[in-house]
Scaffold this motif. Structure first.
Motif, PDB file in Angstrom:
ATOM      1  N   ALA A  94       1.115   2.402   4.475  1.00  0.00           N
ATOM      2  CA  ALA A  94       1.459   3.342   3.471  1.00  0.00           C
ATOM      3  C   ALA A  94       2.231   4.421   4.035  1.00  0.00           C
ATOM      4  N   ARG A 131       5.969   5.522   3.265  1.00  0.00           N
ATOM      5  CA  ARG A 131       6.493   6.755   2.541  1.00  0.00           C
ATOM      6  C   ARG A 131       7.422   7.322   3.254  1.00  0.00           C
ATOM      7  N   LEU A 139       3.306   3.645  -3.822  1.00  0.00           N
ATOM      8  CA  LEU A 139       2.530   3.728  -2.698  1.00  0.00           C
ATOM      9  C   LEU A 139       1.088   2.919  -2.938  1.00  0.00           C
TER      10      LEU A 139
END
Lengths: 113, 144
Positions: free
Chosen positions: B23, B27, B36
């Motif tokens: 994640a 990002r 996400l």
């Protein structure tokens, strides 16, 4: 973050408040808790998932297992959840048809089959 | 080579680490904030599945995660050491009921991944089984 579990009784219902992440590592703890409650004779369970940050298919499997166990005793397992990201997982797996999902513990306590 | 590559022992406690790393890299690569959660869940499912496969086949090899930034897509590959290398007849479940539960959980995991990810390939490479997923990235990625 680990899983937190606490239980309380409201009328004839047992509320299991779950917090943190339910995944392949922590799900066995939830399974143990549900099995223990059923073995102690608590057949009407409400799993409050408002404090849950993450849920995966292992967690779903544990909830389905819990439902199977309480149904064997003509019991019920209701969920409390308002979080879209958690509800989405129930939707894509079709489990919204299997579990009654409520907006609050009060609503779940008041619900009848 | 991959932007970030991760190898972890096939233990349930490491799946969370893989989720968090995936994640964070997604990002930074510019994957939309609203997606996400899906990335996190899909990576978690794929890694849990791989951990389950390694444990059932008693493999000591690590689970492989590759996070690859491309111009327009963010690609994640999760590799297990099982795939086509280990035939089904080499599988010796310790207990029949547990094996059924495991198989049901693995199937549910794949169902969740299929429901979440539009671009998904389930195949294999020279090391074993491979799940490849990708998500679009924004034109202007987040700067460090």
């Amino acid at each position: 973050m680990d899983l937190s579990l606490s239980t309380r009784t409201v009328g004839d219902r047992t509320v299991v408040e779950v917090g943190g992440e339910i995944d392949v590592y922590t799900a066995p703890k939830l399974r143990e808790q549900l099995v223990e409650l059923v073995n102690e004779g608590h057949y009407h369970l409400i799993v409050d998932m408002e404090g849950v940050d993450f849920l995966d298919s292992t967690g779903l499997g544990v909830l389905v297992g819990g439902l199977k166990r309480v149904r064997a005793h003509e019991g019920s397992l209701r969920l409390v959840c308002n979080q879209e990201r958690i509800l989405k997982i129930f939707r894509i797996t079709g489990l919204t048809k299997v579990f009654p999902i409520h907006g609050s513990v009060d609503e779940a306590v008041a619900a009848t089959d | 080579m991959a932007t970030v590559e991760l190898r972890f022992s096939a233990l349930p406690e490491h799946v969370r680490t893989a989720r968090l790393v995936a994640a964070a890299v997604a990002r930074r690569a510019g994957v939309d904030e609203s997606v996400l959660d899906e990335v996190r869940l899909a990576v978690g499912e794929a890694c849990s599945r791989a951990v389950g496969l390694h444990r059932r086949h008693q493999l000591d090899e690590p689970v492989r995660v590759k996070l690859i930034e491309q111009e327009k897509r963010f690609v994640i590959e999760i590799g297990d050491g099982v795939g086509g290398k280990h035939a089904a007849d080499q599988y010796h479940p310790v207990d029949g009921a547990a094996a059924v539960d495991d198989a049901a959980e693995a199937a549910m995991g794949l169902a969740v991944i299929s429901g979440l990810v539009d671009d998904l390939e389930i195949g294999s490479d020279e090391d074993g089984g491979l799940i490849r997923m990708s998500w679009p990235v924004a034109v202007h990625p987040v700067l460090p």
